[in-house]
Design a protein around this motif. Structure first.
Motif, PDB file in Angstrom:
ATOM      1  N   ILE A   1       0.863  -1.178   0.000  1.00 21.62           N
ATOM      2  CA  ILE A   1       0.000   0.000   0.000  1.00 21.62           C
ATOM      3  C   ILE A   1       0.901   1.229   0.000  1.00 21.62           C
ATOM      4  CG2 ILE A   1      -1.887   1.183   1.167  1.00 21.62           C
ATOM      5  CD1 ILE A   1      -2.336  -1.444   2.734  1.00 21.62           C
ATOM      6  N   LEU A   2       0.740   2.070  -0.987  1.00 25.10           N
ATOM      7  CA  LEU A   2       1.520   3.295  -1.064  1.00 25.10           C
ATOM      8  C   LEU A   2       0.684   4.430  -0.477  1.00 25.10           C
ATOM      9  CD1 LEU A   2       4.198   4.541  -2.026  1.00 25.10           C
ATOM     10  CD2 LEU A   2       3.052   5.063  -4.211  1.00 25.10           C
ATOM     11  N   VAL A   3       1.254   5.112   0.516  1.00 19.67           N
ATOM     12  CA  VAL A   3       0.532   6.136   1.275  1.00 19.67           C
ATOM     13  C   VAL A   3       1.284   7.459   1.200  1.00 19.67           C
ATOM     14  CG1 VAL A   3      -0.160   6.830   3.610  1.00 19.67           C
ATOM     15  CG2 VAL A   3      -0.523   4.470   2.847  1.00 19.67           C
ATOM     16  N   GLU A   4       0.527   8.527   1.061  1.00 18.97           N
ATOM     17  CA  GLU A   4       1.108   9.869   1.105  1.00 18.97           C
ATOM     18  C   GLU A   4       0.122  10.805   1.794  1.00 18.97           C
ATOM     19  OE1 GLU A   4       3.672  12.722  -1.841  1.00 18.97           O
ATOM     20  OE2 GLU A   4       1.839  11.857  -2.666  1.00 18.97           O
ATOM     21  N   ASP A   5       0.633  11.582   2.767  1.00 19.05           N
ATOM     22  CA  ASP A   5      -0.190  12.557   3.492  1.00 19.05           C
ATOM     23  C   ASP A   5      -1.445  11.920   4.094  1.00 19.05           C
ATOM     24  OD1 ASP A   5       1.601  14.605   2.836  1.00 19.05           O
ATOM     25  OD2 ASP A   5       0.558  15.024   0.953  1.00 19.05           O
ATOM     26  N   GLY A   6      -1.270  10.713   4.632  1.00 19.64           N
ATOM     27  CA  GLY A   6      -2.362  10.062   5.338  1.00 19.64           C
ATOM     28  C   GLY A   6      -3.410   9.414   4.475  1.00 19.64           C
ATOM     29  N   ARG A   7      -3.195   9.375   3.152  1.00 20.11           N
ATOM     30  CA  ARG A   7      -4.153   8.783   2.224  1.00 20.11           C
ATOM     31  C   ARG A   7      -3.480   7.692   1.395  1.00 20.11           C
ATOM     32  NH1 ARG A   7      -9.666  10.541   2.667  1.00 20.11           N
ATOM     33  NH2 ARG A   7      -9.542  12.506   3.823  1.00 20.11           N
ATOM     34  N   VAL A   8      -4.286   6.734   0.954  1.00 22.11           N
ATOM     35  CA  VAL A   8      -3.776   5.672   0.092  1.00 22.11           C
ATOM     36  C   VAL A   8      -3.667   6.203  -1.333  1.00 22.11           C
ATOM     37  CG1 VAL A   8      -4.238   3.379  -0.862  1.00 22.11           C
ATOM     38  CG2 VAL A   8      -4.748   3.857   1.554  1.00 22.11           C
ATOM     39  N   LEU A   9      -2.464   6.094  -1.904  1.00 24.61           N
ATOM     40  CA  LEU A   9      -2.260   6.458  -3.306  1.00 24.61           C
ATOM     41  C   LEU A   9      -2.569   5.300  -4.237  1.00 24.61           C
ATOM     42  CD1 LEU A   9       1.080   8.516  -3.285  1.00 24.61           C
ATOM     43  CD2 LEU A   9      -1.241   9.387  -3.560  1.00 24.61           C
ATOM     44  N   ALA A  10      -2.114   4.108  -3.861  1.00 23.11           N
ATOM     45  CA  ALA A  10      -2.281   2.956  -4.745  1.00 23.11           C
ATOM     46  C   ALA A  10      -1.981   1.681  -3.986  1.00 23.11           C
ATOM     47  CB  ALA A  10      -1.339   3.071  -5.947  1.00 23.11           C
ATOM     48  N   ILE A  11      -2.482   0.574  -4.505  1.00 22.67           N
ATOM     49  CA  ILE A  11      -2.086  -0.762  -4.064  1.00 22.67           C
ATOM     50  C   ILE A  11      -1.280  -1.376  -5.204  1.00 22.67           C
ATOM     51  CG2 ILE A  11      -2.855  -3.041  -3.330  1.00 22.67           C
ATOM     52  CD1 ILE A  11      -5.362  -1.758  -2.207  1.00 22.67           C
ATOM     53  N   LEU A  12      -0.039  -1.740  -4.912  1.00 16.85           N
ATOM     54  CA  LEU A  12       0.908  -2.156  -5.949  1.00 16.85           C
ATOM     55  C   LEU A  12       1.568  -3.479  -5.575  1.00 16.85           C
ATOM     56  CD1 LEU A  12       2.700   1.308  -6.304  1.00 16.85           C
ATOM     57  CD2 LEU A  12       0.936   0.408  -7.837  1.00 16.85           C
ATOM     58  N   ALA A  13       2.167  -4.092  -6.554  1.00 20.82           N
ATOM     59  CA  ALA A  13       3.089  -5.190  -6.276  1.00 20.82           C
ATOM     60  C   ALA A  13       4.367  -4.583  -5.710  1.00 20.82           C
ATOM     61  CB  ALA A  13       3.390  -5.956  -7.551  1.00 20.82           C
TER      62      ALA A  13
ATOM     63  N   GLY B   1     -13.277   2.219   6.014  1.00 23.28           N
ATOM     64  CA  GLY B   1     -13.825   0.877   5.890  1.00 23.28           C
ATOM     65  C   GLY B   1     -13.273   0.061   4.748  1.00 23.28           C
ATOM     66  N   ARG B   2     -12.317   0.609   4.016  1.00 20.01           N
ATOM     67  CA  ARG B   2     -11.695  -0.124   2.914  1.00 20.01           C
ATOM     68  C   ARG B   2     -10.289   0.422   2.717  1.00 20.01           C
ATOM     69  NH1 ARG B   2     -14.871  -0.266  -1.691  1.00 20.01           N
ATOM     70  NH2 ARG B   2     -16.748   0.696  -0.816  1.00 20.01           N
ATOM     71  N   ILE B   3      -9.489  -0.314   1.972  1.00 23.02           N
ATOM     72  CA  ILE B   3      -8.158   0.145   1.575  1.00 23.02           C
ATOM     73  C   ILE B   3      -8.181   0.255   0.059  1.00 23.02           C
ATOM     74  CG2 ILE B   3      -5.692  -0.358   1.550  1.00 23.02           C
ATOM     75  CD1 ILE B   3      -6.127  -2.039   4.105  1.00 23.02           C
ATOM     76  N   ALA B   4      -8.184   1.479  -0.428  1.00 24.04           N
ATOM     77  CA  ALA B   4      -8.301   1.744  -1.868  1.00 24.04           C
ATOM     78  C   ALA B   4      -7.752   3.135  -2.133  1.00 24.04           C
ATOM     79  CB  ALA B   4      -9.758   1.649  -2.309  1.00 24.04           C
ATOM     80  N   PRO B   5      -7.364   3.433  -3.377  1.00 25.68           N
ATOM     81  CA  PRO B   5      -6.892   4.785  -3.682  1.00 25.68           C
ATOM     82  C   PRO B   5      -7.898   5.843  -3.227  1.00 25.68           C
ATOM     83  CG  PRO B   5      -6.452   3.334  -5.530  1.00 25.68           C
ATOM     84  CD  PRO B   5      -7.284   2.545  -4.558  1.00 25.68           C
ATOM     85  N   GLY B   6      -7.416   6.810  -2.447  1.00 24.65           N
ATOM     86  CA  GLY B   6      -8.266   7.866  -1.925  1.00 24.65           C
ATOM     87  C   GLY B   6      -8.758   7.650  -0.517  1.00 24.65           C
ATOM     88  N   SER B   7      -8.685   6.407  -0.015  1.00 27.18           N
ATOM     89  CA  SER B   7      -9.144   6.153   1.349  1.00 27.18           C
ATOM     90  C   SER B   7      -8.113   6.634   2.352  1.00 27.18           C
ATOM     91  CB  SER B   7      -9.429   4.662   1.552  1.00 27.18           C
ATOM     92  OG  SER B   7      -8.228   3.906   1.521  1.00 27.18           O
ATOM     93  N   ARG B   8      -8.579   6.866   3.586  1.00 30.51           N
ATOM     94  CA  ARG B   8      -7.648   7.194   4.659  1.00 30.51           C
ATOM     95  C   ARG B   8      -6.740   5.998   4.930  1.00 30.51           C
ATOM     96  NH1 ARG B   8      -7.812  10.960   8.508  1.00 30.51           N
ATOM     97  NH2 ARG B   8      -7.244   9.379  10.024  1.00 30.51           N
ATOM     98  N   ALA B   9      -5.516   6.284   5.321  1.00 31.23           N
ATOM     99  CA  ALA B   9      -4.557   5.218   5.619  1.00 31.23           C
ATOM    100  C   ALA B   9      -4.763   4.743   7.052  1.00 31.23           C
ATOM    101  CB  ALA B   9      -3.135   5.706   5.397  1.00 31.23           C
ATOM    102  N   ASP B  10      -5.924   4.165   7.297  1.00 37.03           N
ATOM    103  CA  ASP B  10      -6.292   3.607   8.601  1.00 37.03           C
ATOM    104  C   ASP B  10      -6.241   2.093   8.490  1.00 37.03           C
ATOM    105  OD1 ASP B  10      -6.787   6.221   9.307  1.00 37.03           O
ATOM    106  OD2 ASP B  10      -8.969   6.012   9.420  1.00 37.03           O
ATOM    107  N   PHE B  11      -5.287   1.493   9.185  1.00 35.42           N
ATOM    108  CA  PHE B  11      -5.062   0.050   9.058  1.00 35.42           C
ATOM    109  C   PHE B  11      -4.954  -0.592  10.432  1.00 35.42           C
ATOM    110  CE2 PHE B  11      -1.991   1.860   5.709  1.00 35.42           C
ATOM    111  CZ  PHE B  11      -2.998   2.036   4.763  1.00 35.42           C
ATOM    112  N   VAL B  12      -5.283  -1.880  10.475  1.00 38.29           N
ATOM    113  CA  VAL B  12      -4.963  -2.704  11.629  1.00 38.29           C
ATOM    114  C   VAL B  12      -4.250  -3.951  11.118  1.00 38.29           C
ATOM    115  CG1 VAL B  12      -7.294  -3.736  11.601  1.00 38.29           C
ATOM    116  CG2 VAL B  12      -5.858  -3.930  13.644  1.00 38.29           C
ATOM    117  N   TRP B  13      -3.124  -4.255  11.732  1.00 40.91           N
ATOM    118  CA  TRP B  13      -2.354  -5.449  11.388  1.00 40.91           C
ATOM    119  C   TRP B  13      -2.731  -6.525  12.389  1.00 40.91           C
ATOM    120  CZ3 TRP B  13       3.643  -6.082  12.209  1.00 40.91           C
ATOM    121  CH2 TRP B  13       4.065  -7.290  11.615  1.00 40.91           C
ATOM    122  N   LEU B  14      -3.425  -7.554  11.906  1.00 41.44           N
ATOM    123  CA  LEU B  14      -3.936  -8.618  12.760  1.00 41.44           C
ATOM    124  C   LEU B  14      -2.958  -9.778  12.832  1.00 41.44           C
ATOM    125  CD1 LEU B  14      -7.597  -8.725  11.407  1.00 41.44           C
ATOM    126  CD2 LEU B  14      -6.798  -7.603  13.489  1.00 41.44           C
TER     127      LEU B  14
END
Length: 387
Positions: free
Chosen positions: A24-36, A352-365
């Motif tokens: 997950i690529l994040v910038e300024d607290g937001r998701v930019l992209a999900i990449l390999a 509620g999701r991880i996608a471009p534009g979403s907040r970079a709010d994650f939980v590592w389980l």
């Protein structure tokens, strides 16, 4: 220097599906992209997460308290901050501090405190949930019957002029008529039915007027009977009603939960709430609500007469209960804690999701369904050990 961060995970749940070896690529607290991993820019700072599952941060729309603070008596920015931090420890990255039935003055003070907390950027504070006082005395639960009353013009004005983007209120369908519900929803307020002894017909009329939610399905409401379907029957029958659910093993039997999920024709409109009190994230053994003592014992909270009084539940505990006891898949349970409450509140583009534009709010389980790490806006949260 770049402020882009790459979160690399062996396994990622984005709110819809699982991905392996994703970044997950994040910038300024937001998701930019999900990449390999091989597609990441070289200047991105990397955070490696080996093992477990990276998921969206949890969204809880009914949180009365935490960390020793109860919103009814902690009517300050610091009180709201304490509640949010207590639940972040367990993976909740966005919540609605919830006020239980109280006086008009306390209600206004709670609105002011939450608005100021949002303005101050308190991590995790989404808005406010005002549960009561326009409820049914017959289904009062732990709410003080002396404070329960009808809704008047001042109440409607207060709820529709909070200056807060996300306002949810719980009302009884027989106490607040369709015309008042329609005025609230026209004013931008999300209306849920709860603590209600209404008939199926009256509850259905409330949904037709604009109510879209049910507060803690099954608890403190008229039940499903074969001739009198009640609020529960109306909630399960309505394709548009979103139902909050307390999954702690005390409030609702696992079989009733399973039946509700089938009745609502998943996926979608049953979401998890904690209804947590001040005990979560604290060592408290008792506390007061409206002058009445509530005891903490055996994983539940009760008044002196044994009435359940909110819960001692955190969201990761609800997820464990749903998967281990009810038998729901982890992916669908995670949606109930992330995507579905965000959809109900209308914030699923950012939460509620991880996608471009979403907040970079994650939980590592962890593999044991513990919250190993929590990030809000891309910032790792740190916590003091519990006393």
């Amino acid at each position: 220097m770049t402020n882009r961060i790459a979160f690399l995970s062996d396994e990622l749940f984005d709110g819809a599906r699982r991905l392996t070896d994703a970044a997950i690529l994040v910038e300024d607290g937001r998701v930019l992209a999900i990449l390999a991993p091989g597609e990441l820019p070289e200047d991105a700072r990397r955070i490696e997460m080996s093992g477990g599952l990276l998921a969206p941060g949890f969204v809880d729309l009914q949180v009365n308290g935490g960390g020793g603070a109860l919103l009814n008596s902690a009517l300050t920015v610091d009180g709201v901050r304490t509640i949010c931090r207590a639940h972040a420890r367990y993976g909740t990255t966005a919540l609605l501090p919830t006020l239980i039935t109280d006086t008009p003055a306390v209600t206004q003070a709670a609105i002011n405190a939450v608005r100021e907390a949002i303005d101050a950027g308190v991590p995790g504070c989404l808005g406010i949930h005002i549960e009561g006082p326009h409820l049914s005395v017959a289904r009062k639960g732990a709410h003080d019957p002396a404070l329960i009353r009808p809704m008047d013009e001042a109440d409607i004005e207060r709820l529709t002029t909070t200056g807060i983007d996300h306002v949810l209120t719980t009302v009884a369908a027989e106490t607040v008529p369709p015309a008042q519900i329609a005025r609230l929803t026209a004013g931008g307020v999300h209306v849920a039915i709860g603590h209600s002894d209404a008939s199926y017909e009256v509850a259905s009329a409330a949904f037709a007027a604009g109510a879209r939610g049910i507060t803690h399905l099954f608890n403190a409401m008229s039940q499903l009977g074969h001739r009198l379907p009640g609020v529960v029957g109306a909630a399960l029958d309505s394709p548009d009603a979103w139902c909050g659910l307390i999954a702690d093993g005390f409030h609702v039997h696992p079989a009733a939960i399973a039946n509700a999920l089938r009745a609502k024709r998943a996926p979608g409109r049953v979401y998890l709430v904690t209804d947590a009190m001040s005990t979560v994230g604290s060592a408290l053994t008792q506390f007061e609500l409206n002058g009445r003592v509530i005891q903490r014992a055996g994983g539940k909270l009760t008044l002196e007469d044994g009435t359940l009084a909110g819960s001692d539940l955190d969201m990761i505990g609800a997820i464990r209960f749903m998967t281990r006891v009810v038998g729901l898949s982890l992916d669908e349970t995670l949606r109930m804690a992330t995507l579905y409450p965000a959809q109900f509140l209308g914030i699923d583009r950012t939460h509620g999701r991880i996608a471009p534009g979403s907040r970079a709010d994650f939980v590592w389980l962890g593999d044991d369904l513990s919250a190993k790490d929590v990030y809000i806006g891309g910032v790792r949260q740190t916590f003091e050990p519990l006393a």
